[in-house]
Design a protein around this motif. Structure first.
Motif, mmCIF file in Angstrom:
data_model
loop_
_atom_site.group_PDB
_atom_site.id
_atom_site.type_symbol
_atom_site.label_atom_id
_atom_site.label_comp_id
_atom_site.label_asym_id
_atom_site.label_seq_id
_atom_site.Cartn_x
_atom_site.Cartn_y
_atom_site.Cartn_z
ATOM 1 N N LYS A 121 -54.309 -7.173 -19.417
ATOM 2 C CA LYS A 121 -53.573 -8.419 -19.645
ATOM 3 C C LYS A 121 -52.870 -8.417 -20.997
ATOM 4 O O LYS A 121 -51.853 -9.098 -21.190
ATOM 5 C CB LYS A 121 -54.521 -9.610 -19.532
ATOM 6 N N ALA A 122 -53.410 -7.657 -21.937
ATOM 7 C CA ALA A 122 -52.795 -7.583 -23.259
ATOM 8 C C ALA A 122 -51.466 -6.833 -23.231
ATOM 9 O O ALA A 122 -50.643 -6.974 -24.138
ATOM 10 C CB ALA A 122 -53.753 -6.908 -24.237
ATOM 11 N N ARG A 123 -51.244 -6.052 -22.178
ATOM 12 C CA ARG A 123 -50.052 -5.214 -22.115
ATOM 13 C C ARG A 123 -49.138 -5.517 -20.935
ATOM 14 O O ARG A 123 -47.947 -5.194 -20.971
ATOM 15 C CB ARG A 123 -50.465 -3.742 -22.040
ATOM 16 N N PHE A 124 -49.698 -6.106 -19.881
ATOM 17 C CA PHE A 124 -48.927 -6.333 -18.662
ATOM 18 C C PHE A 124 -49.136 -7.760 -18.159
ATOM 19 O O PHE A 124 -50.169 -8.374 -18.421
ATOM 20 C CB PHE A 124 -49.353 -5.359 -17.557
ATOM 21 N N ARG A 125 -48.184 -8.238 -17.408
ATOM 22 C CA ARG A 125 -48.377 -9.489 -16.672
ATOM 23 C C ARG A 125 -49.194 -9.156 -15.420
ATOM 24 O O ARG A 125 -48.927 -8.157 -14.751
ATOM 25 C CB ARG A 125 -47.028 -10.103 -16.297
ATOM 26 N N LEU A 126 -50.178 -9.990 -15.124
ATOM 27 C CA LEU A 126 -51.070 -9.705 -14.000
ATOM 28 C C LEU A 126 -50.880 -10.730 -12.885
ATOM 29 O O LEU A 126 -50.668 -11.919 -13.132
ATOM 30 C CB LEU A 126 -52.529 -9.715 -14.456
ATOM 31 N N ALA A 127 -50.977 -10.245 -11.652
ATOM 32 C CA ALA A 127 -50.869 -11.091 -10.465
ATOM 33 C C ALA A 127 -51.907 -10.626 -9.454
ATOM 34 O O ALA A 127 -52.501 -9.554 -9.597
ATOM 35 C CB ALA A 127 -49.463 -10.999 -9.864
ATOM 36 N N SER A 128 -52.137 -11.438 -8.437
ATOM 37 C CA SER A 128 -53.005 -11.015 -7.338
ATOM 38 C C SER A 128 -52.387 -11.429 -6.018
ATOM 39 O O SER A 128 -51.686 -12.442 -5.928
ATOM 40 C CB SER A 128 -54.418 -11.601 -7.482
ATOM 41 N N LEU A 129 -52.671 -10.618 -5.005
ATOM 42 C CA LEU A 129 -52.185 -10.887 -3.648
ATOM 43 C C LEU A 129 -53.259 -10.425 -2.678
ATOM 44 O O LEU A 129 -53.593 -9.244 -2.628
ATOM 45 C CB LEU A 129 -50.874 -10.133 -3.386
ATOM 46 N N SER A 130 -53.820 -11.370 -1.931
ATOM 47 C CA SER A 130 -54.948 -11.052 -1.059
ATOM 48 C C SER A 130 -54.724 -11.610 0.337
ATOM 49 O O SER A 130 -54.167 -12.699 0.505
ATOM 50 C CB SER A 130 -56.239 -11.656 -1.642
ATOM 51 N N ASN A 131 -55.184 -10.861 1.327
ATOM 52 C CA ASN A 131 -55.206 -11.390 2.693
ATOM 53 C C ASN A 131 -56.424 -12.260 2.935
ATOM 54 O O ASN A 131 -56.518 -12.926 3.962
ATOM 55 C CB ASN A 131 -55.196 -10.239 3.703
ATOM 56 N N VAL A 147 -49.923 -15.286 -11.699
ATOM 57 C CA VAL A 147 -49.694 -15.828 -10.354
ATOM 58 C C VAL A 147 -50.704 -15.207 -9.405
ATOM 59 O O VAL A 147 -51.101 -14.051 -9.571
ATOM 60 C CB VAL A 147 -48.257 -15.557 -9.845
ATOM 61 N N SER A 148 -51.141 -16.000 -8.437
ATOM 62 C CA SER A 148 -52.078 -15.519 -7.423
ATOM 63 C C SER A 148 -51.671 -16.071 -6.068
ATOM 64 O O SER A 148 -51.425 -17.271 -5.936
ATOM 65 C CB SER A 148 -53.514 -15.964 -7.756
ATOM 66 N N PHE A 149 -51.620 -15.191 -5.090
ATOM 67 C CA PHE A 149 -51.216 -15.573 -3.746
ATOM 68 C C PHE A 149 -52.261 -15.136 -2.732
ATOM 69 O O PHE A 149 -52.864 -14.070 -2.860
ATOM 70 C CB PHE A 149 -49.879 -14.925 -3.360
ATOM 71 N N SER A 150 -52.449 -15.973 -1.714
ATOM 72 C CA SER A 150 -53.258 -15.599 -0.558
ATOM 73 C C SER A 150 -52.392 -15.685 0.685
ATOM 74 O O SER A 150 -51.417 -16.442 0.732
ATOM 75 C CB SER A 150 -54.461 -16.530 -0.405
#
Length: 234
Positions: A121-131, A147-150
């Motif tokens: 997180k200190a170096r990149f933008r983080l996201a999640s995408l889960s089914n 951002v987080s998406f389901s």
């Protein structure tokens, strides 16, 4: 193949079996729900075996294939139909789902995950995408992700191209600037690769990559390997 990773600005993670092991969690959640139904709505387990419930869910999916992406809906509606058949009110399914979902979110991240997320997180933008239908706020990891998406909320599931496009749009980045990290070959490697993202396969079990599929740009056995790999990117 590691040198293929370049110009990464964000990392999108799968959740189940990438950040934590899910099978024991789901097994426990099923036991908790079964015990709860036995106490509160005993006619359901008296009438329906687990195989019966599975068959009802399969029938629901055949009837409403457009809902295949929404695992929460499928579970609630299956319980509601079981309830109605034995004379209970359908809306008990909301309470039953809440019992199951609370247990489903009692996950324990793999030992290296939190440190890896903090470092990345200190170096990149983080996201999640889960089914799946994990709730990162309940689990306590939501603050790591921009951002987080389901699939249930998106209206489509990986490897549908729209799922990866939603992540790129939310981050206002080109797909090529996003690294997708996950354990499932089709959903977490082939799908995002077709969408234009770079990919890392998390192979915690040490299995062989399916020969018929195009390989990920890199593979790691845990997220510590990912942080080490990305530390080479200046």
């Amino acid at each position: 193949m590691h040198e293929m990773l370049h110009a990464i600005r964000a990392i999108c993670f799968d959740l189940d079996n990438t950040l934590w092991e899910i099978e024991p969690v789901l097994n426990r959640a099923e036991r908790i729900l079964a015990d709860w139904l036995e106490r509160r709505y005993p006619l359901i387990p008296q009438r329906f075996t687990p195989a019966d419930v599975f068959a009802m869910r399969a029938a629901l999916l055949a009837e409403q294939p457009h809902q295949a992406h929404d695992l929460s809906y499928l579970r609630r509606e299956t319980i509601a139909r079981c309830a109605a058949e034995v004379g209970y009110k359908r809306d008990m399914a909301h309470e039953a789902f809440a019992v199951w979902h609370a247990a489903r979110n009692q996950v324990e991240p793999y030992v290296e995950v939190i440190a890896a997320l903090e470092e990345l997180k200190a170096r990149f933008r983080l996201a999640s995408l889960s089914n799946g239908n994990a709730d990162l706020s309940v689990i306590g990891l939501a603050h790591h992700f921009e951002v987080s998406f389901s699939a249930g909320a998106l209206g489509c599931a990986k490897p549908d191209p729209r799922a990866y496009a939603a992540v790129a749009d939310a981050l206002t980045l080109k797909p090529a600037e996003i690294l997708f990290v996950g354990d499932e070959p089709h959903a977490d490697v082939v799908g995002p690769r077709i969408a234009g993202m770079q990919t890392v396969w998390v192979n915690r079990g040490g299995g062989a990559w399916p020969d018929a599929l195009p390989a990920a740009d890199a593979s790691v056995t845990e997220l510590a390997g990912l942080t080490a790999l990305l530390s080479q990117q200046l």
